[in-house]
Enzyme design. Structure first.
Site, PDB file in Angstrom:
ATOM      1  N   ASP A  36       0.819  -1.213   0.000  1.00  0.00           N
ATOM      2  CA  ASP A  36       0.000   0.000   0.000  1.00  0.00           C
ATOM      3  C   ASP A  36       0.851   1.260   0.000  1.00  0.00           C
ATOM      4  OD1 ASP A  36      -2.109   1.553   2.534  1.00  0.00           O
ATOM      5  OD2 ASP A  36      -1.907   1.931   0.387  1.00  0.00           O
ATOM      6  N   ASP A 220      -1.837   5.646  -5.093  1.00  0.00           N
ATOM      7  CA  ASP A 220      -2.164   4.811  -3.940  1.00  0.00           C
ATOM      8  C   ASP A 220      -2.576   3.400  -4.348  1.00  0.00           C
ATOM      9  OD1 ASP A 220      -4.554   5.069  -1.174  1.00  0.00           O
ATOM     10  OD2 ASP A 220      -2.904   3.684  -1.609  1.00  0.00           O
TER      11      ASP A 220
HETATM   12  O1  LIG Z   1      -6.026   4.523   3.231  1.00  0.00           O
HETATM   13  C1  LIG Z   1      -5.547   4.919   2.207  1.00  0.00           C
HETATM   14  N1  LIG Z   1      -4.895   4.094   1.333  1.00  0.00           N
HETATM   15  N2  LIG Z   1      -4.652   2.778   1.639  1.00  0.00           N
HETATM   16  C2  LIG Z   1      -5.637   1.934   2.039  1.00  0.00           C
HETATM   17  N3  LIG Z   1      -6.924   2.153   1.917  1.00  0.00           N
HETATM   18  C3  LIG Z   1      -7.681   1.048   2.467  1.00  0.00           C
HETATM   19  C4  LIG Z   1      -6.695   0.088   3.073  1.00  0.00           C
HETATM   20  C5  LIG Z   1      -5.353   0.596   2.677  1.00  0.00           C
HETATM   21  C6  LIG Z   1      -5.618   6.351   1.838  1.00  0.00           C
HETATM   22  C7  LIG Z   1      -4.496   7.118   1.870  1.00  0.00           C
HETATM   23  C8  LIG Z   1      -4.606   8.467   1.608  1.00  0.00           C
HETATM   24  C9  LIG Z   1      -5.838   8.991   1.308  1.00  0.00           C
HETATM   25 BR1  LIG Z   1      -6.003  10.838   0.961  1.00  0.00          BR
HETATM   26  C10 LIG Z   1      -6.978   8.226   1.274  1.00  0.00           C
HETATM   27  C11 LIG Z   1      -6.861   6.864   1.523  1.00  0.00           C
END
Ligand SMILES: O=C(NNC1=NCCC1)c1ccc(Br)cc1
Length: 331
Positions: A36, A220
């Site tokens: 991630d 992401d």
């Molecule tokens: O959580 C984030 N990315 N990773 C993951 N999502 C779900 C499980 C892992 C995320 C990071 C930055 C922003 Br702005 C919005 C969302």
């Protein structure tokens, strides 16, 4: 060193997330983790996770590893953008992805996970590949796998070759020229507050004109969809018959038999096309004639997110040199 590991979609029906096999401890315990780039904690389902919260996931048992060490007095707690979260304590142990071994990797063991992690039985934890500034371990923040591995790598890079409903790869320490066509276009990365933040040069809907306008957002791998400004999203769904922004479904939906245009985004002078098949993400519930869009509005988030729906349309280089950059190539 160089290494490669599979990135396998966890659901055969739609690419909600991708998992990669990793080994932890001595003898090695294999878990399937979600790499991630949108976070920077490496955490796993473990022998410390209450049985009521474990549903088929593989777990890491530090007590069964002769090389595990408790990081005394250290804890972690994380909340993801989709509202999911987890918390627990911290060990160091041997940790490897694709043959790249880090001897004293901080492995965060879950003492509690939120319901969406319990129900996602194909994900045994996450490997944060964002910048280490985002790590939540207290009182001393820990380094990501990439930061620990970087000095051993032939080149300080990792690449993502995610694929639509198919197995792709993450490579560490090298750029595999057989995985892309043409040139890689590199653009600057803003590492504050710790995401791979970059600026796209614009967008186009279908065969329409390309709008050259900067779109700053994060790359992401841990987010399934693409979240962009409302003006872009409405311009896209205006071309989709029967599309509507549904409060009940929490985003743009449309009849699954609608004809969708491709979505084009720019990186510098280069153009990337997300095909219609990626833009129709999934039926809202199994067998429903209503489909949920792969492009949604970022207005509720406050930052734009180039998630898997965009990343799998390209070969992406996460370049960890100083200053970091991100590279995009067609494939
Ligand atoms: O959580 C984030 N990315 N990773 C993951 N999502 C779900 C499980 C892992 C995320 C990071 C930055 C922003 Br702005 C919005 C969302």
């Amino acid at each position: 060193d160089t290494g490669s590991a599979a990135a396998t979609p966890i659901d055969p029906r739609f690419d909600i997330a991708y998992v990669t096999p990793v080994t932890i401890g001595t003898p090695p315990q294999t878990l399937q983790l979600d790499l991630d780039t949108g976070s920077s904690d490496l955490w796993v389902f473990s022998s410390h996770t209450p049985a009521s919260q474990v549903r088929g996931q593989q777990i890491y048992s530090p007590d069964k590893s002769t090389t595990s060490k408790l990081l005394d007095g250290h804890t972690w707690s994380i909340r993801y953008g989709d509202g999911s979260g987890s918390r627990g304590n911290v060990y160091t142990d041997n940790f490897a992805i694709g043959g790249i071994m880090v001897e004293t990797q901080a492995v965060e063991t879950a003492e509690e996970v939120s319901s969406s992690f319990t129900t996602e039985d194909n994900i045994d934890g996450l490997v944060g590949l964002g910048f280490s500034t985002l790590n939540t371990v207290s009182p001393e923040g820990q380094l990501t796998f990439f930061d620990n591995a970087k000095p051993k790598l032939d080149a300080p890079v990792f690449t993502a070759d995610l694929k639509y409903m198919k197995e792709g790869t993450y490579d560490f320490g090298f750029i595999d020229e057989s995985k892309y066509t043409g040139e890689i276009t590199y653009v600057p990365v803003d590492t504050d507050p710790g995401y791979w933040t970059f600026t796209s040069s614009g967008y186009g809907v279908g065969s329409g004109t390309f709008s050259s306008s900067p779109i700053t957002g994060i790359a992401d791998t841990g987010t399934s969809l693409v979240y962009l400004p409302t003006a872009i999203v409405t311009a896209y769904y205006r071309q989709v018959e029967g599309a509507t922004n549904s409060r009940s479904y929490g985003g743009y939906v449309f009849p699954c038999n609608s004809t969708l245009p491709p979505f084009v985004f720019g990186i510098g002078e280069a153009k990337f096309t997300i095909p219609p098949s990626y833009m129709s993400y999934a039926a809202v519930t199994d067998g429903s004639p209503t489909c949920f869009g792969g492009l949604q509005s970022s207005s509720g988030i406050g930052i734009n997110i180039w998630g898997d729906v965009a990343l799998k349309a390209a070969f992406v280089v996460f370049n960890g040199e100083e200053p970091p950059t991100i590279g995009w190539a067609n494939k």
